[in-house]
Design an enzyme around this catalytic site. Structure first.
Site, PDB file in Angstrom:
ATOM      1  CG  HIS A  55      31.025 -17.818  -6.320  1.00 36.63           C
ATOM      2  ND1 HIS A  55      31.620 -19.036  -6.539  1.00 36.63           N
ATOM      3  CD2 HIS A  55      30.267 -17.988  -5.208  1.00 36.63           C
ATOM      4  CE1 HIS A  55      31.245 -19.904  -5.603  1.00 36.63           C
ATOM      5  NE2 HIS A  55      30.428 -19.275  -4.781  1.00 36.63           N
ATOM      6  NE  ARG A  59      25.927 -16.464   3.690  1.00 36.24           N
ATOM      7  CZ  ARG A  59      26.510 -17.550   3.240  1.00 36.24           C
ATOM      8  NH1 ARG A  59      25.884 -18.386   2.439  1.00 36.24           N
ATOM      9  NH2 ARG A  59      27.744 -17.846   3.575  1.00 36.24           N
ATOM     10  CG  ASN A  89      24.534 -21.256  -0.984  1.00 39.04           C
ATOM     11  OD1 ASN A  89      24.449 -20.122  -1.437  1.00 39.04           O
ATOM     12  ND2 ASN A  89      25.569 -21.649  -0.258  1.00 39.04           N
ATOM     13  CG  HIS A 174      30.437 -26.732  -4.716  1.00 41.23           C
ATOM     14  ND1 HIS A 174      30.832 -25.812  -3.776  1.00 41.23           N
ATOM     15  CD2 HIS A 174      30.812 -27.938  -4.235  1.00 41.23           C
ATOM     16  CE1 HIS A 174      31.422 -26.435  -2.767  1.00 41.23           C
ATOM     17  NE2 HIS A 174      31.413 -27.729  -3.015  1.00 41.23           N
ATOM     18  CG  HIS A 210      34.628 -22.636  -5.202  1.00 47.73           C
ATOM     19  ND1 HIS A 210      34.466 -23.906  -5.659  1.00 47.73           N
ATOM     20  CD2 HIS A 210      33.527 -22.375  -4.454  1.00 47.73           C
ATOM     21  CE1 HIS A 210      33.331 -24.401  -5.211  1.00 47.73           C
ATOM     22  NE2 HIS A 210      32.732 -23.480  -4.473  1.00 47.73           N
ATOM     23  CG  ASP A 283      32.920 -18.882  -2.550  1.00 46.69           C
ATOM     24  OD1 ASP A 283      31.729 -18.650  -2.274  1.00 46.69           O
ATOM     25  OD2 ASP A 283      33.482 -19.966  -2.300  1.00 46.69           O
TER      26      ASP A 283
HETATM   27  C1  NCD Z   1      29.793 -21.087   0.667  1.00 53.34           C
HETATM   28  C2  NCD Z   1      28.686 -20.509   1.591  1.00 53.34           C
HETATM   29  O1  NCD Z   1      28.945 -20.314   2.788  1.00 53.34           O
HETATM   30  O2  NCD Z   1      27.609 -20.246   1.088  1.00 53.34           O
HETATM   31  N1  NCD Z   1      30.882 -21.543   1.482  1.00 53.34           N
HETATM   32  C3  NCD Z   1      32.154 -21.776   1.088  1.00 53.34           C
HETATM   33  O3  NCD Z   1      32.920 -22.282   1.919  1.00 53.34           O
HETATM   34  N2  NCD Z   1      32.612 -21.480  -0.120  1.00 53.34           N
HETATM   35  C4  NCD Z   1      29.222 -22.162  -0.189  1.00 53.34           C
HETATM   36  C5  NCD Z   1      30.077 -22.546  -1.375  1.00 53.34           C
HETATM   37  O4  NCD Z   1      30.404 -21.695  -2.205  1.00 53.34           O
HETATM   38  O5  NCD Z   1      30.420 -23.719  -1.515  1.00 53.34           O
HETATM   39 ZN    ZN Z   2      30.193 -19.956  -2.927  1.00 51.55          ZN
HETATM   40 ZN    ZN Z   3      30.850 -23.794  -3.662  1.00 53.02          ZN
END
Ligand code: NCD
Ligand code: ZN
Ligand code: ZN
Length: 411
Positions: A55, A59, A89, A174, A210, A283
């Protein structure tokens, strides 16, 4: 053949004094006094399988000011991570074959193994079979978070679970609907129960992203007693911080799902030590210092983590809080097995993805040392014992930005 020699190697659940022979991208032999063209002296070091982080947010694209594939690769190797699964995302999101193919091409700039998630959206859910040929797994967002990929129609959820099952890919969810991001009671457990029921109904391979609380973990463990094909991850920030820390540190500790209670944090450590947690994933969600400096409400959610998770957990091993066996399970072996990769264990025939650790090296995390383009870390100021000094990705040496084996013990 290259021989890594004189190290303690993590094999079959324990450390053993063995040589590792590498040929091309594979582990070719394990044994004593192996012959080869080149020897790398790893005296005083440990060798573990490279970390597989299922995870991360790499970007790139229109958000390459936060991170790009090249900086992500550097940050990952610094942290002993040799494989990442990148979330979809992005801007624009990875919801079509063309975008996924382009993202995969861009990922070649990273010096690590890269796997790509496809996003499931209202626009593409009817056509997942086609996208499935190009992605390594699918991601569904039940809640609002960075990227606005939320799907909230319950009828669609059923359709989606049914079609993902058909693709035989893993569906990572998620599972946190919106709500007050400071509310520690929130919807996590309800939403997790909801997706567990859908996975049971449609026999979907489900992975839950998460997970933060005791209640949620217990709901998943309960569901595992029936024949569900489910796994879940927690993240380092839920092991190190709580909602109280967020009260003092504000947006720097804003993430989705939000930090939980001290009881939850302690439970996660206990569950980790007991072998009840499948996977630790970072994450890694980089946002820049400027973006995080605009106050809690306005700042984007997410914290970086890919370069410090192994050192954080290894430090817990040094402090006898966690066994090395559990660390390797949650960071390497379980992610590899769950996502079907020939990695995650040091055995002959596996990919030569390895991390060499100096167990005595002590280093304090500083902002200056951060490799991620975001330029900061929630762990700044922590002094940890045990750091990667050499990383091999399919046999190719990728030195972390500290000294290689043999260069002395402390930095
Ligand atoms: C993640 C992101 O910034 O892409 N942010 C987060 O707070 N975990 C998106 C996500 O994993 O939900
Ligand atoms: Zn994430
Ligand atoms: Zn998430």
């Amino acid at each position: 053949m290259t021989i890594l020699t004189n190290a303690e190697v993590f094999v079959d659940g324990e450390l053993r004094k063995l040589d590792i022979a590498l040929e091309e991208d594979k582990i070719r032999a394990l044994g004593r006094d192996l012959e080869g063209d080149e020897h790398i002296d790893c005296s005083g070091k440990l060798i573990l399988p490279g970390v597989i982080d299922v995870h991360v947010h790499a970007r790139d694209l229109k958000q390459s000011h936060k991170e790009d594939w090249e900086s992500l690769g550097r940050a990952a190797s610094a942290g002993g991570v040799t494989t990442v699964f990148a979330m979809p995302n992005t801007d624009p999101p990875l919801e079509t074959v063309e975008r996924v193919r382009d993202y995969r091409r861009r990922a070649q700039a990273a010096t690590i193994n890269t796997k790509i998630y496809g996003a499931i959206t209202e626009a593409n859910y009817k056509d997942l079979d086609k996208l499935a040929l190009h992605v390594d797994a699918f991601k569904l967002y039940l809640g609002e978070t960075t990227g606005h990929l939320i799907v909230s129609d319950k009828k669609l959820h059923r359709e989606i679970f049914k079609s993902v099952t058909h693709t035989e890919k893993i569906l990572t969810v998620h599972a946190q609907r919106g709500g007050d991001p400071t509310d520690v009671t929130r919807h996590e457990t309800d939403d997790i129960r909801y997706v567990l029921d859908l996975a049971a109904a449609y026999e979907t391979k489900l992975h839950i992203a998460h997970v933060t609380t005791q209640r949620a973990v217990e709901a998943i463990l309960e569901a595992k007693k029936s024949k569900l094909d489910v796994s879940f991850e927690t993240c380092p920030h839920y092991l190190y911080f709580t909602a109280k820390d967020r009260e003092s540190r504000g947006a720097w500790l804003k993430m989705n799902p939000p930090l939980a209670t001290e009881e939850d944090r302690e439970f996660l450590w206990w569950a980790l030590a007991e072998g009840l947690i499948d996977i630790v994933a970072t994450d890694h969600a980089p946002h820049t210092i400027e973006e995080k400096s605009v106050g809690y409400e306005k700042a984007p959610a997410g914290v970086p983590g890919v370069e410090f998770t192994l050192p954080l957990l290894f430090d817990a091993v040094s402090a006898d809080k966690l066994s090395l066996k559990r660390l390797v399970e949650v960071c390497c072996t379980h992610p590899a097995r769950r996502f079907g990769l020939p990695k995650g264990e040091i055995v002959v025939g596996h990919d030569a993805d390895l991390v060499v650790i100096d167990p005595e090296r002590e280093k304090t995390i500083t902002r200056e040392a951060v490799q991620s383009k975001c330029g900061w870390s929630p762990y700044e100021g922590l002094t940890l014992r045990g750091w990667p000094v050499l990383v091999l990705v399919r046999g190719i040496r990728r030195n972390p930005p500290c000294a290689a084996p043999g260069d002395g013990r402390r930095s």
